[in-house]
Design a protein around this motif. Structure first.
Motif, mmCIF file in Angstrom:
data_model
loop_
_atom_site.group_PDB
_atom_site.id
_atom_site.type_symbol
_atom_site.label_atom_id
_atom_site.label_comp_id
_atom_site.label_asym_id
_atom_site.label_seq_id
_atom_site.Cartn_x
_atom_site.Cartn_y
_atom_site.Cartn_z
ATOM 1 N N MET A 82 51.606 3.646 -8.632
ATOM 2 C CA MET A 82 52.429 3.147 -9.733
ATOM 3 C C MET A 82 51.558 2.412 -10.752
ATOM 4 N N HIS A 83 50.552 1.681 -10.264
ATOM 5 C CA HIS A 83 49.646 0.968 -11.160
ATOM 6 C C HIS A 83 48.957 1.960 -12.094
ATOM 7 N N ARG A 88 51.303 3.353 -14.752
ATOM 8 C CA ARG A 88 51.614 2.364 -15.802
ATOM 9 C C ARG A 88 50.444 2.148 -16.749
#
Length: 166
Positions: free
Chosen positions: A1-2, A5
């Motif tokens: 997810m990092h 993003r």
């Protein structure tokens, strides 16, 4: 997810987000390159699974269909494009060398695609074909990493077909 993003992995920010120290993060992952390799492989595996589900038929035509769909998915991956543009040397190291497991895993995945598509032959020869096939696909999907203009899949297709037995 990092990664999704930020289109990169910032180890300090990631450690903060996970509420752990950078030292712990590095101990858990080994290195930033290793973590990026895991991220890229996870994304690539999803793309390969989707392409395999969408591709019809058997034999060389199915192998080519899977490859074409995969190439289209990679070319549409905006985070990957941004990462390659901002960190081309890191992208090359992670995606194209033995510094991470991405290339090795891609060869194993290609062997699975051959098998699922009922393309077979001598196991040692099929492994060599898979290696060459993956290298050619890397030239298509990661051409910006290699410092060349975007490669058209149609141009590579005859060479890819030539690597398939029968």
């Amino acid at each position: 997810m990092h990664y999704l993003r930020h289109s990169t992995i910032d180890m300090e920010l990631l450690a903060t987000e996970m509420a752990i120290s950078r030292a712990t993060l590095y101990r858990m992952t080994g290195s930033r390159d290793a973590l990026l390799g895991e991220v890229f492989w996870a994304i690539g595996r999803i793309f390969l699974a989707e392409a395999s589900q969408e591709a019809a038929g058997t034999g060389a035509d199915r192998v080519i269909a899977v490859s074409r769909l995969f190439a289209e998915m990679v070319s549409g991956a905006q985070q990957l494009k941004q990462f390659v543009a901002e960190e081309p040397q890191t992208a090359a190291r992670v995606l194209l060398t033995n510094g991470t497991d991405v290339h090795h895993r891609a060869i194993e995945a290609q062997l699975e695609i051959f098998e699922e598509s009922q393309v077979s032959g001598d196991p040692a020869e099929m492994r060599q074909r898979a290696f060459l096939y993956v290298r050619l696909m890397e030239a298509v999907v990661y051409s910006p990493v290699l410092g060349v203009p975007e490669m058209d899949f149609d141009l590579a297709e005859p060479a890819l077909r030539a690597l398939l037995p029968g």
